[in-house]
Design an enzyme around this catalytic site. Structure first.
Site, PDB file in Angstrom:
ATOM      1  CD  GLN A   1      -2.838   1.141   2.607  1.00 29.53           C
ATOM      2  OE1 GLN A   1      -3.289  -0.091   2.945  1.00 29.53           O
ATOM      3  NE2 GLN A   1      -2.719   2.153   3.328  1.00 29.53           N
ATOM      4  CG  ASP A   2       2.764   3.349  -2.655  1.00 28.68           C
ATOM      5  OD1 ASP A   2       3.284   2.368  -2.184  1.00 28.68           O
ATOM      6  OD2 ASP A   2       3.124   3.467  -3.973  1.00 28.68           O
TER       7      ASP A   2
ATOM      8  CE  LYS B   1       2.979   3.627   9.221  1.00 27.60           C
ATOM      9  NZ  LYS B   1       2.244   4.761  10.078  1.00 27.60           N
TER      10      LYS B   1
ATOM     11  CE1 TYR C   1       2.075   5.959   5.697  1.00 26.37           C
ATOM     12  CE2 TYR C   1       1.921   8.183   5.383  1.00 26.37           C
ATOM     13  CZ  TYR C   1       1.524   7.347   5.685  1.00 26.37           C
ATOM     14  OH  TYR C   1       0.047   7.411   6.679  1.00 26.37           O
TER      15      TYR C   1
END
Length: 185
Positions: free
Chosen positions: A46-47, A72, A132
């Protein structure tokens, strides 16, 4: 790519190269093989991206519990932040210790915050964009927080508390002393 281990060796500061000319610059901001060589080997799923409109915004200290614990890889693409990682892994020799680094559009650095750590940042400029990559998806039921200025942690934030802007959730977060076995080393 420049790679530096901080005082907590599991937290890694990475600075990808920038290749510039009269047109601007190019930078490879992530390459799985290169990051694995640097010690960052977990897959990203996931961004996330955040915009903070003013100086003094604090986001954190946040984490997620198993099975949704998140590592992260954090970078600041506009403005500047003071980025902090706190070891919350019971039994770790650095349990309750923190490290911080300035991330900015100028220094182009990224901070690897492994699973088992609390993460937070403070904006040092107006109009800050942070991006992140996460090793697990967001899960509201697994989300936890610790108050940003917990005296038990002693984090040295660069701005005075009178300048801080917090969300309601972050304002009401508990102290680190209430963190009991969230993660194991």
């Amino acid at each position: 790519m420049k790679v530096s281990r901080l005082d907590i060796p599991d937290v890694i500061l990475v600075t990808p190269p920038k290749f510039g000319d009269a047109r601007g610059f190019f930078s490879e901001t992530y390459n799985a093989a290169r990051y694995e060589e640097a010690g960052i080997a977990l897959p990203f799923v996931q961004d996330n991206q955040s915009l903070s409109r003013q100086r003094g915004v604090v986001r954190g200290l946040h984490c997620q519990l198993a099975p949704f614990e998140q590592g992260k890889l954090v970078r600041c693409t506009q403005g500047a932040i003071w980025d902090v990682a706190v070891d919350a892994r019971s039994g770790s020799p650095t349990y309750g210790k923190w490290v911080g680094a300035e991330l900015s559009e100028e220094n182009w650095s990224q901070l690897w915050v492994p699973p088992g750590f609390l993460h937070g940042f403070m904006t040092l400029t107006d109009h800050v964009m942070v991006q992140y990559k996460c090793t697990s998806v967001y899960d509201k039921a697994s989300e936890r927080a610790v108050i940003w200025n917990c005296p038990h942690l002693g984090i040295k934030w660069p701005l005075p508390s009178s300048d801080i802007v917090l969300s309601e959730k972050d304002r009401e977060a508990p102290h680190f002393t209430e963190v009991k076995d969230w993660f194991e080393y």
